[in-house]
Scaffold this active site. Structure first.
Site, mmCIF file in Angstrom:
data_model
loop_
_atom_site.group_PDB
_atom_site.id
_atom_site.type_symbol
_atom_site.label_atom_id
_atom_site.label_comp_id
_atom_site.label_asym_id
_atom_site.label_seq_id
_atom_site.Cartn_x
_atom_site.Cartn_y
_atom_site.Cartn_z
ATOM 1 N N ARG A 1 11.525 -11.545 11.708
ATOM 2 C CA ARG A 1 12.186 -12.634 12.427
ATOM 3 C C ARG A 1 12.536 -13.758 11.458
ATOM 4 O O ARG A 1 13.623 -14.324 11.507
ATOM 5 C CB ARG A 1 11.254 -13.195 13.507
ATOM 6 N N LYS B 1 4.124 -30.948 7.883
ATOM 7 C CA LYS B 1 2.672 -30.855 8.002
ATOM 8 C C LYS B 1 2.376 -29.643 8.886
ATOM 9 O O LYS B 1 2.499 -29.715 10.103
ATOM 10 C CB LYS B 1 2.082 -32.107 8.662
ATOM 11 N N PRO B 2 2.000 -28.535 8.255
ATOM 12 C CA PRO B 2 1.641 -27.382 9.092
ATOM 13 C C PRO B 2 0.296 -27.649 9.758
ATOM 14 O O PRO B 2 -0.436 -28.558 9.366
ATOM 15 C CB PRO B 2 1.543 -26.234 8.084
ATOM 16 N N THR B 3 -0.017 -26.862 10.750
ATOM 17 C CA THR B 3 -1.307 -26.980 11.410
ATOM 18 C C THR B 3 -2.451 -26.737 10.432
ATOM 19 O O THR B 3 -2.324 -25.935 9.500
ATOM 20 C CB THR B 3 -1.399 -25.950 12.545
ATOM 21 N N GLU C 1 9.297 -29.283 21.096
ATOM 22 C CA GLU C 1 9.272 -27.899 21.603
ATOM 23 C C GLU C 1 7.829 -27.604 21.977
ATOM 24 O O GLU C 1 6.988 -27.395 21.105
ATOM 25 C CB GLU C 1 9.757 -26.919 20.515
ATOM 26 N N ARG D 1 2.486 -16.688 22.116
ATOM 27 C CA ARG D 1 3.876 -17.123 21.919
ATOM 28 C C ARG D 1 4.101 -18.157 22.996
ATOM 29 O O ARG D 1 3.633 -17.988 24.130
ATOM 30 C CB ARG D 1 4.842 -15.962 22.150
ATOM 31 N N CYS D 2 4.869 -19.182 22.673
ATOM 32 C CA CYS D 2 5.164 -20.164 23.713
ATOM 33 C C CYS D 2 5.864 -19.482 24.879
ATOM 34 O O CYS D 2 5.746 -19.894 26.020
ATOM 35 C CB CYS D 2 6.008 -21.292 23.149
HETATM 36 P P1 NAD Z 1 -1.074 -28.504 18.865
HETATM 37 O O1 NAD Z 1 -0.267 -29.405 19.705
HETATM 38 O O2 NAD Z 1 -2.542 -28.517 19.004
HETATM 39 O O3 NAD Z 1 -0.766 -28.742 17.320
HETATM 40 C C1 NAD Z 1 0.550 -28.712 16.839
HETATM 41 C C2 NAD Z 1 0.634 -29.529 15.583
HETATM 42 O O4 NAD Z 1 0.367 -30.890 15.885
HETATM 43 C C3 NAD Z 1 -0.366 -29.131 14.504
HETATM 44 O O5 NAD Z 1 0.254 -29.219 13.247
HETATM 45 C C4 NAD Z 1 -1.427 -30.187 14.638
HETATM 46 O O6 NAD Z 1 -2.146 -30.434 13.455
HETATM 47 C C5 NAD Z 1 -0.581 -31.392 14.982
HETATM 48 N N1 NAD Z 1 -1.317 -32.499 15.581
HETATM 49 C C6 NAD Z 1 -2.405 -32.459 16.380
HETATM 50 N N2 NAD Z 1 -2.796 -33.701 16.710
HETATM 51 C C7 NAD Z 1 -1.926 -34.548 16.113
HETATM 52 C C8 NAD Z 1 -1.792 -35.944 16.061
HETATM 53 N N3 NAD Z 1 -2.639 -36.733 16.707
HETATM 54 N N4 NAD Z 1 -0.788 -36.467 15.344
HETATM 55 C C9 NAD Z 1 0.084 -35.678 14.675
HETATM 56 N N5 NAD Z 1 0.001 -34.341 14.670
HETATM 57 C C10 NAD Z 1 -0.985 -33.782 15.385
HETATM 58 O O7 NAD Z 1 -0.483 -27.038 19.136
HETATM 59 P P2 NAD Z 1 -1.033 -25.651 18.605
HETATM 60 O O8 NAD Z 1 -2.276 -25.338 19.372
HETATM 61 O O9 NAD Z 1 -1.061 -25.597 17.129
HETATM 62 O O10 NAD Z 1 0.143 -24.663 19.040
HETATM 63 C C11 NAD Z 1 0.194 -23.992 20.238
HETATM 64 C C12 NAD Z 1 1.147 -24.696 21.174
HETATM 65 O O11 NAD Z 1 2.460 -24.715 20.634
HETATM 66 C C13 NAD Z 1 1.280 -23.959 22.495
HETATM 67 O O12 NAD Z 1 1.274 -24.900 23.536
HETATM 68 C C14 NAD Z 1 2.629 -23.283 22.378
HETATM 69 O O13 NAD Z 1 3.236 -22.991 23.598
HETATM 70 C C15 NAD Z 1 3.396 -24.297 21.609
HETATM 71 N N6 NAD Z 1 4.578 -23.701 21.004
HETATM 72 C C16 NAD Z 1 5.810 -24.035 21.497
HETATM 73 C C17 NAD Z 1 6.955 -23.440 20.988
HETATM 74 C C18 NAD Z 1 8.312 -23.798 21.506
HETATM 75 O O14 NAD Z 1 9.280 -23.475 20.848
HETATM 76 N N7 NAD Z 1 8.434 -24.429 22.644
HETATM 77 C C19 NAD Z 1 6.835 -22.498 19.969
HETATM 78 C C20 NAD Z 1 5.569 -22.186 19.488
HETATM 79 C C21 NAD Z 1 4.448 -22.794 20.008
#
Ligand code: NAD
Length: 482
Positions: A105, A178-180, A251, A287-288
């Site tokens: 992908r 900033k990746p997770t 997103e 997956r979202c």
């Molecule tokens: P998350 O919201 O916990 O974290 C996402 C990112 O935000 C990470 O990089 C994290 O470090 C950062 N983050 C967390 N707290 C923060 C803060 N206070 N300030 C700035 N950054 C902060 O999400 P996740 O658990 O990593 O990912 C899963 C979620 O992502 C699910 O809800 C999924 O549906 C969603 N998602 C959506 C799409 C889409 O296109 N709509 C695609 C993929 C995943």
């Protein structure tokens, strides 16, 4: 015995330098909980440096050069497929087969961005169209912004970052990502691939850190014009509150339905069951757009449910690194525990668990649950794992739409029907960003518009084409010639 995993001790990528810190964040393999790597616990100061570099860099890359870099990046991903897939499996716990799929992908993303970089994005308007007309023409061109902040989730460590950086490169922008903290290693490997493909390091920098230390700077830094965020609803809404005037793509999460209509033959129900199980379990259900609710109309449910059960039972789940494995882990044991708890809560509300061969830590099997009440937490919330929850719904389409629309989310959806009138009624009636007839909600090509409404996002679309528009400012100019 498996080879011992070498531990990757990574640094941030700031202005062409590899930057380490004393404090580090450990990255763990969900299957064994072994530490497989570390990244720096960076601070706001690191993010500030990176944005300063990004804002002061003025890329002169031609469209041709950008296209070549993107093309080459896609090729390198193909050449390094095994390496990337290995680390996707190690940091995310998904099985090797799903990891391979993700690399393909991502390649598509670069292929589309490389092609799109060559397209002229300007428009021309003749001005002699009205009675006040003049003999001149108005033109538009698209310009990059000062700096883009990208914040990415854990569940697609390669593809989510690619969906941000490829359109950024195609539009000559500078991005700080900033990746997770859960799966940051692939993003760093990707940055190195892009530099090798010829990208100036100022155009893509990676900072890492705990959200509480570095997160705020990623939202408020003065150089940021655009924030592109993919992740959960709470952080998305925090960004919406903090970022104020800055342009934002949010997103967020989903709990997408697959709707099975009562006009299907037995053979069609088989086809629908295949879509249902694949859509609920792909990428370990993380997956979202994974299928989070299978809404089957009452009069075909008794035929359909055993088909789903049979297909779920066939899935080989287990060791993510085994190439035969079809379903690996979720991100960590706590997540698996929560999802399993929701299954038991649904059972207490009247659902029937048809298949649950047992959870081991983060390894969650494809649990099949029938007769889930549509208001149950299992299906009202985003249950981000390979659960296969079946909700039996009335034969009346209006009522099905009401149930489907009755959650906070509105990302995508799938509908299985052979009746074009009903298909169109669902396309019009579902409150979602996407509706796929006879496909998983997650079906897309990497350049088609993608994104949700309601709590699933602020309706700004991703996909290479839309992201390139979003990442640019339109400048309008006119010339005094016809
Ligand atoms: P998350 O919201 O916990 O974290 C996402 C990112 O935000 C990470 O990089 C994290 O470090 C950062 N983050 C967390 N707290 C923060 C803060 N206070 N300030 C700035 N950054 C902060 O999400 P996740 O658990 O990593 O990912 C899963 C979620 O992502 C699910 O809800 C999924 O549906 C969603 N998602 C959506 C799409 C889409 O296109 N709509 C695609 C993929 C995943």
């Amino acid at each position: 015995m498996k080879d011992k995993i070498e531990i990757r001790e990574e640094g941030m990528r700031i202005g062409g330098k590899v930057v380490f810190t004393k404090e580090v964040i450990e990255v763990k393999y969900p299957y064994t909980e072994e530490v497989i790597g570390t990244v720096p616990a960076g601070t706001a100061e690191h993010a500030r440096q990176a944005f300063e570099i990004a804002a002061n860099y003025n890329s002169k890359l031609t469209r041709y050069e950008r296209s070549q870099i993107l093309q080459r990046a896609g090729e390198l991903i193909g050449e390094r497929r095994d390496y990337l897939a290995k680390w996707l499996t190690l940091e995310l716990g998904i099985c090797h087969q799903h990891a391979i799929y993700e690399t393909k992908r991502a390649q598509d993303v670069y292929q589309f961005a490389a092609a799109q970089a060559l397209q002229d994005d300007g428009e021309i308007f003749s001005c002699d169209l009205t009675h006040n007309g003049k003999d001149r023409k108005i033109f538009t061109k698209r310009e990059p912004v000062k700096a883009i902040s990208a914040i990415t989730p854990f569940n697609h460590p390669l593809n989510m970052v690619s969906h941000k950086i490829a359109p950024s490169i195609a539009t000559n922008n500078c991005m700080v990502c900033k990746p997770t903290e859960l799966t940051p290693l692939t993003a760093i490997a990707l940055a190195d691939i892009l530099y090798e493909a010829g990208l100036p390091p100022e155009m893509f920098q990676i900072v890492t850190g705990w959200p509480q230390d570095i997160g705020e700077e990623m939202m408020v830094n003065e150089h940021i014009d655009i924030i592109t965020f993919t992740g959960g609803v709470p952080v998305g809404k925090l960004i919406a509150n903090k970022a104020g005037y800055k342009r934002q793509a949010l997103e967020l999460g989903g709990n997408d339905p697959l709707i099975i209509c009562n006009d299907l033959s037995d053979a069609d129900l088989e086809k629908a069951a295949t879509i249902a199980v694949a859509g609920a379990t792909g990428n370990s259900g993380q997956r979202c757009t994974a299928i989070k609710r299978i809404l089957v109309q009452e009069s075909v449910a008794d035929k359909f449910v055993p088909m789903v059960l049979e297909k779920a039972k066939k899935i080989k789940f287990g060791d993510p690194q085994d190439p035969e494995t079809e379903l690996g882990c979720v991100i960590h044991a706590q997540a698996a525990e929560l999802f399993e708890k929701r299954v038991y809560m649904a059972e207490a509300e009247g659902a029937e668990i048809l298949y649950h061969p047992g959870r081991q830590g983060a390894l969650l099997p494809p649990i099949v649950v029938d007769k889930v009440p549509h208001g149950s937490e299992l299906v009202m919330e985003e249950t981000f794992g390979p659960i296969v929850p079946i909700v039996r719904v009335p034969d009346n389409d209006e009522e099905v739409m009401k149930i489907s629309n009755g959650t906070e989310f509105g990302l995508s959806s799938g509908v299985c029907t052979n009746d074009l009138n009903r298909a169109i009624a669902y396309i019009n009636g579902l409150d979602v960003g996407t509706c796929n007839i006879w496909e998983q909600p997650g079906y897309r090509i990497e350049t088609s518009p993608f994104g949700g409404i309601k709590d699933s996002g602020n309706a700004v679309k991703e996909g290479v084409t839309e992201a390139m528009k979003f990442f640019t400012n339109v400048k309008t100019y006119s010339l005094p010639w016809p």
